[in-house]
Enzyme design. Structure first.
Site, short mmCIF file in Angstrom:
data_model
loop_
_atom_site.label_atom_id
_atom_site.label_comp_id
_atom_site.label_asym_id
_atom_site.label_seq_id
_atom_site.Cartn_x
_atom_site.Cartn_y
_atom_site.Cartn_z
N ASP A 30 67.30 43.32 -85.51
CA ASP A 30 68.11 44.44 -85.85
C ASP A 30 68.02 44.44 -87.36
O ASP A 30 67.99 43.45 -88.04
CB ASP A 30 69.71 44.05 -85.45
CG ASP A 30 70.49 45.45 -85.66
OD1 ASP A 30 70.34 45.76 -86.77
OD2 ASP A 30 70.98 45.75 -84.63
N ILE A 31 67.94 45.64 -87.80
CA ILE A 31 67.72 45.77 -89.19
C ILE A 31 68.96 45.61 -90.09
O ILE A 31 68.70 45.29 -91.27
CB ILE A 31 67.15 47.44 -89.50
CG1 ILE A 31 66.34 47.48 -90.64
CG2 ILE A 31 68.35 48.29 -89.49
CD1 ILE A 31 65.63 48.79 -90.77
N ASN A 86 76.83 48.47 -76.69
CA ASN A 86 77.69 49.54 -77.04
C ASN A 86 77.29 50.95 -76.19
O ASN A 86 76.07 51.43 -75.94
CB ASN A 86 77.29 50.17 -78.61
CG ASN A 86 78.00 48.43 -79.35
OD1 ASN A 86 79.00 48.12 -78.86
ND2 ASN A 86 77.35 48.44 -80.38
N GLY A 92 81.16 52.86 -79.76
CA GLY A 92 80.40 52.47 -81.01
C GLY A 92 78.78 52.75 -81.29
O GLY A 92 78.41 52.18 -82.11
N GLN A 93 78.35 53.28 -79.79
CA GLN A 93 77.04 53.54 -80.15
C GLN A 93 76.58 54.59 -81.08
O GLN A 93 76.99 55.55 -81.16
CB GLN A 93 76.61 53.95 -78.61
CG GLN A 93 75.05 53.99 -78.50
CD GLN A 93 74.57 54.17 -77.13
OE1 GLN A 93 75.41 54.62 -76.17
NE2 GLN A 93 73.34 54.35 -76.80
N HIS A 99 70.14 49.84 -75.40
CA HIS A 99 69.70 48.71 -76.08
C HIS A 99 70.74 47.49 -75.83
O HIS A 99 71.81 47.69 -75.86
CB HIS A 99 69.36 48.75 -77.73
CG HIS A 99 70.45 49.40 -78.47
ND1 HIS A 99 70.73 50.90 -78.43
CD2 HIS A 99 71.57 48.83 -79.16
CE1 HIS A 99 71.75 51.16 -79.25
NE2 HIS A 99 72.22 50.08 -79.66
N HIS A 101 72.23 44.08 -77.40
CA HIS A 101 72.22 43.33 -78.81
C HIS A 101 72.25 41.95 -78.17
O HIS A 101 72.93 41.54 -77.25
CB HIS A 101 73.42 43.50 -79.59
CG HIS A 101 73.32 44.81 -80.16
ND1 HIS A 101 72.89 45.06 -81.39
CD2 HIS A 101 73.89 46.13 -79.66
CE1 HIS A 101 73.21 46.51 -81.93
NE2 HIS A 101 73.67 47.10 -80.84
#
Ligand code: 5GP
Ligand code: ZN
Length: 111
Positions: A30-31, A86, A92-93, A99, A101
């Site tokens: 994740d960035i 999410n 909260g997506q 994806h 997490h």
């Protein structure tokens, strides 16, 4: 989906720090990590969210979940990790390409 950022990452058009790639799945860091180790697993095929999955996605969903502990252990999370999906604006997506997490390494914390 030409305007989907994760489709572009899956196609190699946007760089990522790759954790794993196979014929159907891609995993990358994740960035904006929320833990010392934080990556996500995506299907290469575009599906917007968990709420958009159906029977046709059963195998890919199973593959994602089976891959999570394997990659987590490879990245030093053999003691445990958290998984978050999410779903939708109410969940909260932010990126509307399914994806999962996977993160950990920062010690336990409450939900
Ligand atoms: P969501 O809130 O949709 O579950 O999470 C989307 C995640 O994607 C966020 O944690 C965000 O940091 C990450 N993200 C967004 N854009 C990029 C990107 O271009 N590259 C990577 N590696 N992660 C991204
Ligand atoms: Zn996509």
């Amino acid at each position: 989906m030409s305007d989907c950022i994760f489709c572009k990452i899956a196609a190699g058009e946007i760089p990522c720090r790759k954790v794993h790639e196979d014929d159907e799945l891609l995993a990358f860091h994740d960035i904006r990590p929320v833990a010392p180790v934080h990556f996500m697993i995506i299907p290469k095929v575009h599906v917007a969210s968990l709420a958009d999955c159906d029977e046709a996605h059963r195998d890919i969903l199973g593959r994602i979940l089976l891959l999570a502990p394997r990659l987590a252990a490879e990245l030093g999370l053999g003691n445990g990790f958290r998984t978050v999906i999410n779903t939708g604006p109410g969940g909260g997506q932010e990126v509307f390409h399914l994806h999962v997490h996977v993160f950990g390494g920062g010690g336990p914390r409450p939900l």
